[in-house]
Write a protein that holds these residues in place. Structure first.
Motif, PDB file in Angstrom:
ATOM      1  N   SER A  70       0.865  -1.189   0.000  1.00 27.37           N
ATOM      2  CA  SER A  70       0.000   0.000   0.000  1.00 27.37           C
ATOM      3  C   SER A  70       0.887   1.220   0.000  1.00 27.37           C
ATOM      4  O   SER A  70       2.066   1.159   0.380  1.00 27.37           O
ATOM      5  N   ALA A  71       0.346   2.329  -0.452  1.00 24.13           N
ATOM      6  CA  ALA A  71       1.104   3.574  -0.514  1.00 24.13           C
ATOM      7  C   ALA A  71       0.392   4.643   0.299  1.00 24.13           C
ATOM      8  O   ALA A  71      -0.845   4.674   0.356  1.00 24.13           O
ATOM      9  N   GLY A  72       1.170   5.504   0.911  1.00 25.91           N
ATOM     10  CA  GLY A  72       0.597   6.614   1.649  1.00 25.91           C
ATOM     11  C   GLY A  72       0.574   7.873   0.804  1.00 25.91           C
ATOM     12  O   GLY A  72       1.043   7.897  -0.338  1.00 25.91           O
ATOM     13  N   SER A  73       0.040   8.931   1.356  1.00 26.44           N
ATOM     14  CA  SER A  73       0.078  10.232   0.682  1.00 26.44           C
ATOM     15  C   SER A  73       1.450  10.839   0.945  1.00 26.44           C
ATOM     16  O   SER A  73       1.866  10.995   2.094  1.00 26.44           O
ATOM     17  N   ALA A  74       2.173  11.156  -0.128  1.00 23.24           N
ATOM     18  CA  ALA A  74       3.530  11.668   0.013  1.00 23.24           C
ATOM     19  C   ALA A  74       3.911  12.437  -1.236  1.00 23.24           C
ATOM     20  O   ALA A  74       3.406  12.161  -2.332  1.00 23.24           O
ATOM     21  N   GLY A  75       4.785  13.410  -1.069  1.00 19.31           N
ATOM     22  CA  GLY A  75       5.304  14.160  -2.205  1.00 19.31           C
ATOM     23  C   GLY A  75       4.263  14.953  -2.949  1.00 19.31           C
ATOM     24  O   GLY A  75       4.474  15.314  -4.115  1.00 19.31           O
ATOM     25  N   GLY A  76       3.114  15.219  -2.336  1.00 22.09           N
ATOM     26  CA  GLY A  76       2.048  15.945  -3.016  1.00 22.09           C
ATOM     27  C   GLY A  76       1.113  15.041  -3.798  1.00 22.09           C
ATOM     28  O   GLY A  76       0.287  15.543  -4.577  1.00 22.09           O
ATOM     29  N   PHE A  77       1.202  13.711  -3.590  1.00 24.87           N
ATOM     30  CA  PHE A  77       0.372  12.753  -4.315  1.00 24.87           C
ATOM     31  C   PHE A  77      -0.332  11.830  -3.326  1.00 24.87           C
ATOM     32  O   PHE A  77       0.124  11.645  -2.201  1.00 24.87           O
ATOM     33  N   THR A  78      -1.438  11.246  -3.775  1.00 25.79           N
ATOM     34  CA  THR A  78      -2.200  10.345  -2.905  1.00 25.79           C
ATOM     35  C   THR A  78      -2.774   9.207  -3.740  1.00 25.79           C
ATOM     36  O   THR A  78      -3.112   9.403  -4.919  1.00 25.79           O
ATOM     37  N   PRO A  79      -2.872   7.999  -3.194  1.00 23.65           N
ATOM     38  CA  PRO A  79      -3.470   6.888  -3.952  1.00 23.65           C
ATOM     39  C   PRO A  79      -4.951   7.138  -4.218  1.00 23.65           C
ATOM     40  O   PRO A  79      -5.682   7.590  -3.336  1.00 23.65           O
ATOM     41  N   VAL A  80      -5.394   6.819  -5.427  1.00 21.44           N
ATOM     42  CA  VAL A  80      -6.816   6.962  -5.752  1.00 21.44           C
ATOM     43  C   VAL A  80      -7.445   5.638  -6.182  1.00 21.44           C
ATOM     44  O   VAL A  80      -8.668   5.508  -6.173  1.00 21.44           O
ATOM     45  N   ALA A  81      -6.628   4.640  -6.559  1.00 20.73           N
ATOM     46  CA  ALA A  81      -7.184   3.338  -6.949  1.00 20.73           C
ATOM     47  C   ALA A  81      -6.072   2.297  -6.947  1.00 20.73           C
ATOM     48  O   ALA A  81      -4.903   2.616  -7.201  1.00 20.73           O
TER      49      ALA A  81
END
Length: 315
Positions: A70-81
């Motif tokens: 899984s990925a977290g919100s980082a670097g100004g980006f967030t997972p959407v799908a």
């Protein structure tokens, strides 16, 4: 000793004989202990070699019903799908401030599965990058490529126009952690024809009522063709789409690449669409796609992810 009669002269030293017997007994015991220790040592050594030789190889496929990372919100980006498949898993990214704006993706490959990988010692070409969670990484342009597991590589590719994309990509990579949690979906299917589950895609949503659009979808294969079956809260036949057919007594909308059928409760639409290859023919034409849609049964409350099922195929 038995030949010695009481009262006769003898050269046998009884005390010495007793001491000698005890010494021999101690020697035998010591030798037995040494032999046992040698046997144990040999067994342990051989077992260690056997276990080393039988160490499991890194998985060369991924489980579509498990989210490897899984990925977290980082670097100004967030997972959407998330999309989980056997040959790769993908995490679509949106801008943290505007998640509906596409921002890139994290793509994860199993051991030996990177498109350019040629052998167990393969390393991607590129400039050395800071490690990611203690593992080797390189820059490929502004992408960061790193070995997320033994012989298995992942890529962060960002599409947004930021001047520091390398730094942002590395921060996204650092937010990726091994997960392995089961993937769940809000419906089950009971196909009339043999199919194989090849992928699951699930948008990232907050708790509460799902937003308009696709709640989740599965990709099914038959032969070399695939279809996508999804549960939607929009594009409902008879409300958002003209209902030009009936499937299992329910309103349905037929298009050239698939069919949408109202679910039994009338709250959601089951969309079956062509994914890859000649899926219409492989699945029995529009009638076959409609029959597949008719087998979809939503969970009691699709808005509650806790009620979703980890096994979408019940047949």
């Amino acid at each position: 000793m038995r030949s010695v009669r009481p009262g006769t002269d003898t050269t046998v030293d009884v005390a010495q004989a007793i001491r000698e017997g005890k010494r021999r007994r101690r020697t035998r015991n010591a030798l037995s202990a040494v032999a046992a220790a040698v046997v144990v040592c040999v067994v342990v050594t051989v077992s260690s070699w056997a276990l080393r030789d039988r160490a499991p190889e890194p998985a060369t496929t991924l489980d579509p019903l498990r989210q490897a990372v899984s990925a977290g919100s980082a670097g100004g980006f967030t997972p959407v799908a998330y999309r989980t498949a056997a040959d790769r898993q993908e995490i679509a990214l949106g801008l943290a401030d505007h998640p509906d704006t596409p921002g890139g993706a994290v793509t994860l490959y199993p051991a030996g599965g990177h498109p350019g990988q040629t052998g167990p010692d393969w390393r991607p070409a590129g400039d050395p990058a800071p490690d990611v969670a203690g593992r080797a990484a390189v820059w490929s342009g502004t992408d960061v490529v790193w070995e997320w597991a033994d012989r298995a590589w992942a890529v962060v590719r960002l599409d947004a126009a930021f001047p520091d994309l390398r730094d942002r990509a590395h921060r996204v990579a650092q937010s990726v952690v091994a997960d392995g949690r089961p993937v769940t979906v809000p419906f089950t299917l009971d196909p009339d024809v043999p199919v194989r589950l090849v992928a699951v895609r699930v948008p990232v949503r907050s708790t509460g009522s799902p937003a308009a659009g696709e709640l989740a979808a599965v990709e099914l294969a038959r032969g070399g063709a695939t279809v996508v079956v999804g549960l939607r809260s929009d594009a409902l036949p008879g409300r958002d789409l003209p209902a030009d057919a009936l499937v299992a007594g329910r309103p349905a909308a037929v298009t050239g690449d698939g069919v949408t059928v109202l679910d039994p409760g009338g709250r959601y639409g089951v969309r079956v669409a062509v994914g890859h290859g000649d899926a219409v023919a492989a699945f029995g034409g529009i009638a076959g796609l409609s029959a597949l849609a008719a087998t979809a049964v939503p969970v009691p409350d699709p808005a509650d992810r806790r009620s979703w099922t980890p096994d979408p195929l019940v047949g």
